[in-house]
Scaffold this motif. Sequence first.
Motif, PDB file in Angstrom:
ATOM      1  N   CYS A 541     -16.705 -23.601  15.587  1.00 25.30           N
ATOM      2  CA  CYS A 541     -16.420 -24.800  14.785  1.00 25.30           C
ATOM      3  C   CYS A 541     -16.350 -26.058  15.638  1.00 25.30           C
ATOM      4  O   CYS A 541     -16.376 -27.168  15.109  1.00 25.30           O
ATOM      5  CB  CYS A 541     -15.118 -24.629  14.020  1.00 25.30           C
ATOM      6  N   CYS A 542     -16.218 -25.891  16.938  1.00 25.44           N
ATOM      7  CA  CYS A 542     -16.222 -27.026  17.851  1.00 25.44           C
ATOM      8  C   CYS A 542     -17.634 -27.162  18.406  1.00 25.44           C
ATOM      9  O   CYS A 542     -18.123 -26.256  19.095  1.00 25.44           O
ATOM     10  CB  CYS A 542     -15.207 -26.833  18.976  1.00 25.44           C
ATOM     11  N   PHE A 543     -18.272 -28.236  18.120  1.00 29.77           N
ATOM     12  CA  PHE A 543     -19.679 -28.373  18.455  1.00 29.77           C
ATOM     13  C   PHE A 543     -19.981 -29.818  18.806  1.00 29.77           C
ATOM     14  O   PHE A 543     -19.160 -30.721  18.622  1.00 29.77           O
ATOM     15  CB  PHE A 543     -20.549 -27.925  17.275  1.00 29.77           C
ATOM     16  N   GLU A 544     -21.167 -30.010  19.326  1.00 29.60           N
ATOM     17  CA  GLU A 544     -21.690 -31.343  19.552  1.00 29.60           C
ATOM     18  C   GLU A 544     -22.931 -31.513  18.698  1.00 29.60           C
ATOM     19  O   GLU A 544     -23.645 -30.548  18.417  1.00 29.60           O
ATOM     20  CB  GLU A 544     -22.024 -31.550  21.029  1.00 29.60           C
ATOM     21  N   CYS A 545     -23.166 -32.726  18.276  1.00 30.48           N
ATOM     22  CA  CYS A 545     -24.297 -32.998  17.401  1.00 30.48           C
ATOM     23  C   CYS A 545     -25.554 -33.210  18.237  1.00 30.48           C
ATOM     24  O   CYS A 545     -25.593 -34.099  19.088  1.00 30.48           O
ATOM     25  CB  CYS A 545     -24.020 -34.216  16.522  1.00 30.48           C
ATOM     26  N   THR A 546     -26.538 -32.382  17.999  1.00 34.01           N
ATOM     27  CA  THR A 546     -27.800 -32.430  18.727  1.00 34.01           C
ATOM     28  C   THR A 546     -28.908 -32.860  17.774  1.00 34.01           C
ATOM     29  O   THR A 546     -29.022 -32.314  16.673  1.00 34.01           O
ATOM     30  CB  THR A 546     -28.137 -31.052  19.321  1.00 34.01           C
ATOM     31  N   GLU A 547     -29.685 -33.820  18.209  1.00 30.66           N
ATOM     32  CA  GLU A 547     -30.768 -34.311  17.361  1.00 30.66           C
ATOM     33  C   GLU A 547     -31.825 -33.225  17.169  1.00 30.66           C
ATOM     34  O   GLU A 547     -32.158 -32.478  18.090  1.00 30.66           O
ATOM     35  CB  GLU A 547     -31.404 -35.555  17.969  1.00 30.66           C
ATOM     36  N   CYS A 548     -32.334 -33.146  15.966  1.00 24.85           N
ATOM     37  CA  CYS A 548     -33.368 -32.164  15.667  1.00 24.85           C
ATOM     38  C   CYS A 548     -34.624 -32.464  16.494  1.00 24.85           C
ATOM     39  O   CYS A 548     -34.947 -33.624  16.773  1.00 24.85           O
ATOM     40  CB  CYS A 548     -33.719 -32.184  14.181  1.00 24.85           C
ATOM     41  N   SER A 549     -35.307 -31.425  16.869  1.00 29.22           N
ATOM     42  CA  SER A 549     -36.552 -31.574  17.612  1.00 29.22           C
ATOM     43  C   SER A 549     -37.634 -32.125  16.695  1.00 29.22           C
ATOM     44  O   SER A 549     -37.523 -32.082  15.465  1.00 29.22           O
ATOM     45  CB  SER A 549     -36.989 -30.223  18.186  1.00 29.22           C
ATOM     46  N   ASP A 550     -38.680 -32.648  17.302  1.00 31.35           N
ATOM     47  CA  ASP A 550     -39.804 -33.143  16.522  1.00 31.35           C
ATOM     48  C   ASP A 550     -40.401 -31.997  15.727  1.00 31.35           C
ATOM     49  O   ASP A 550     -40.581 -30.890  16.227  1.00 31.35           O
ATOM     50  CB  ASP A 550     -40.870 -33.748  17.434  1.00 31.35           C
ATOM     51  N   GLY A 551     -40.703 -32.292  14.475  1.00 31.49           N
ATOM     52  CA  GLY A 551     -41.227 -31.264  13.591  1.00 31.49           C
ATOM     53  C   GLY A 551     -40.155 -30.507  12.854  1.00 31.49           C
ATOM     54  O   GLY A 551     -40.457 -29.624  12.058  1.00 31.49           O
ATOM     55  N   GLU A 552     -38.865 -30.844  13.092  1.00 26.06           N
ATOM     56  CA  GLU A 552     -37.749 -30.214  12.404  1.00 26.06           C
ATOM     57  C   GLU A 552     -36.900 -31.291  11.749  1.00 26.06           C
ATOM     58  O   GLU A 552     -36.928 -32.451  12.161  1.00 26.06           O
ATOM     59  CB  GLU A 552     -36.904 -29.391  13.366  1.00 26.06           C
ATOM     60  N   TYR A 553     -36.117 -30.899  10.755  1.00 25.40           N
ATOM     61  CA  TYR A 553     -35.301 -31.871  10.027  1.00 25.40           C
ATOM     62  C   TYR A 553     -34.042 -31.197   9.497  1.00 25.40           C
ATOM     63  O   TYR A 553     -33.963 -29.971   9.393  1.00 25.40           O
ATOM     64  CB  TYR A 553     -36.100 -32.461   8.860  1.00 25.40           C
TER      65      TYR A 553
END
Length: 938
Positions: A541-553
């Motif tokens: 439940c403890c996480f960091e927000c990672t941007e989606c890779s190109d081609g993913e959403y």
Amino acid sequence: MKLSEVSYICVISTYGPYQRAQKTGDILLGGLFPIHFGVASKDQDLAARPESTECVRYNFRGFRWLQAMIFAIEEINNSSTLLPNITLGYRIFDTCNTVSKALEASLSFVAQNKIDSLNLDEFCNCTGNIPSTIAVVGASGSAVSTAVADLVGLFYIPQISYASSSRLLSNKNQYKSFMRTIPTDEYQAIAMAAIIDHFQWNWVIAIGSDDEYGRPGIEKFENEMFHRDICIDLNVLISQYSDEAEIRRLADRIENSTAKVIAVFASGPDIEPLVKEMVRRNVTDRVWLASEAWASSSLVAKPEYLDVMGGTIGFVLRSGKIPGFKEFLQQVHPKQSSHIEFVREFWEETFNCYLEDSLRNEDSENGSTSFRPLCTGEEDIASVETPYLDYTHLRISYNVYVAVYAIAQALQDILNCTPGKGLFANGSCADIRKVEAWQVLKQLRHHNFVNSMGERVRFDNASEVSANYTIVNWHRSSEDGSVVFEEVGYYSIHHKNGAKLSIDKTRILWNCHLTEVPFSNCSEECEPGTRKGIIDGKPTCCFECTECSDGEYSDHKDASICSKCPNNSWSNGNHTSCFLKEIEFLSWTEPFGIALALFAVLGVLLTGFVLGVFVEFRDTPIVKASNRELSYLLLFSLICCFSSSLIFIGEPQDWTCRVRQPAFGISFVLCISCILVKTNRVLLVFEAKIPTSLHRKWWGLNLQFLLVFLFTFVQVMICVVWLYNAPPGSYRNYDIDEIIFITCNEGSMMALGFLIGYTCVLAAVCFFFAFKSRKLPENFTEAKFITFSMLIFFIVWISFIPAYFSTYGKFVSAVEVIAILASSFSLLACIFFNKVYIILFKPSRNTTEEVRCSTAAHAFKAAAKATLRHNSASRKRSSSVGGSSASSPSSSIILKTNGNEAESPSVRRQSNKPRVSFGSGTVSFSLSFEESRKNSVK
């Protein structure tokens, strides 16, 4: 008329005189209720005989539950249809919410239900005939009921609990005689986890009581949280007997935790010490989730605690209706209920006074009640606020009511039993006047009925009461500041339809005044376009927000994974959605495609123009000398080469992919075959020593076309095998970001290699012969230009190979089109432009005399070379024989043109004169040698 009541006097020496209520009857029911919240702490040093511990802190709700049992029994006794002529009595004890007191009371129940292996006669010093206790109603706490069930189960005394919800008690193999009218905690744990999930919390604190109620409840709660991907930051067990230091340490951990939601599986007495400590510290930024055991407890739901506990979300049982119970509660009075000692204590606790004839006067003499005034007996019970009179939502009281009626209806079934149809051996029936506990237990297991709320109640081995909870929110009353349990939703489990949670968020007040849902997550929520990233050493439940890779959403918050866009789509800039990829191919409408198409059309037009010129001037020496029939075929093949490049432009279809490579390969092989045959023919004729009629016949026109056909046929067979085994087709390439390239899958790169390789082999042979014939008359082959065109051809196609394999998408087709156009233009320009220029702009050079002069010049050069080679050979022979004679060769060249001869002044010796015929002119040339020998002196 009921059966005559049986009078008796019973004194239980080991049990306190204040802690029971009893009434005689034909059949006795036992009762266990928590009239007090606990027992006084007392150190037993065993210097004297241990005394029974004293119960403390009066429980008004517990007394109301006791009253519900008495009310139900009185109602049944007054009924003319249910158990007529039978009087139910009761023996009700105070468990003081402890196991020890409950076991003391249970011993009195089993004393009259003795078995051979137990002798309990000395337990009760009684006179008269005391009937057996055939069923027990109670107890409240799961820990207490577990201990009682172990004891009464030995004697098969049916026990029906009204408030024990531990899922451990569902084990019918261990607790054979235990039944209940309350749902198991397993459903409550699921409901509590469902609420946490509903409000999207994922970081909570779990607290449970250290007994048979809290431990199983928290265990089930943890499992549900795990399955819902919700984390527990702090998990502890507490007890009402925990020391102050332990409570303070727990409060410190709660304050230091980032979790704002506290889920508690405990009873009111167990959670009260922690609540007091939190109130003392004024910790107001927490949300409490209360299990049914303390959701409406008067120990915790106090106005002075609302600053901390306000906004608590609790689960309570669905309330039921008990007609006439309100009036019965209001009729309580010490004088009218002299047989119930609990009433006297209730009166004293309610009005904070003491009765003159109270058995507790001895305590008042010791100073424990000296501050209380004397009760007058005229006090009005309706004038005070007490949990005892809170009859608006009868939950546990209703469960008690149902339990008593379940026993009564089981007895009614025994009373109405028809011999031969009974539940016992050989269909026999039990005698209602001598009924025993095990017989009542048997009847209860086969009995089911519908209560006043429309719920079916069954006590067989596989049945549990349906879980129907009301969700309440603690509000502060605007009138008097008291605690109001506002109903904000419900949770219902139907075995067929599953569970349903319904909450009206608009009616919830958090911390008594806030309407916005509190935040209780380990990490801030991830926005759309990002996903949760794991942090090493931290819960999920403890996480960091990672941007989606190109081609993913990700199109929602707190996405665990980023979804991959479909093959025909690509993610937008912030990765919150996908858009359709742009489809690309070498289009007719784009500038690059238009430019290539224009060049291809230009090539076709120029080639057509050259073909037209050659047809128009087909009888001129230049055209004739160029082998005009092969030239026509060569020009036609060039038109095919330029035209084949157009098939590479436009959206690739299966048919265009199958046609374009064979069309290109066959066209080029046809073109190069024509050049090869034409160049090789003239070379062989000019280098032949005797150009006899055999040569002319061998190199006739039919044979030339046959060779062209054979060379081309090999390429055709390569294409046929290719198309049969691995036909090319249209292919969509999704590997490129944001673009779908529609290309041709060639099917077999080996076949394509054979196609281009065979073309290059013919070109290499053609280059070889063109290089050898580079010094022939220009009017015949333009060998220099053919050599140059072949060089360009090799440069183009050698460059094409790495370019073809290093490019992608539409540029693959563009590279091949450029290669086709470049090589085609080089062949057209090098071979034909010079001839067209002479035909159109230098007609003076397009004459028979010009052609003959050019041929004569070549003849002179050839003769000179031959003379030099012959002279050199003669000198070598003379030197080898040692002669001193010298030879001085002289040559004469006789050139005859149309019958005119010119002789050199040298001595002539006619030799064979090879002739080469070109059109109407005949050129003959001869070489003669004369040697002057000198006699050598011997």
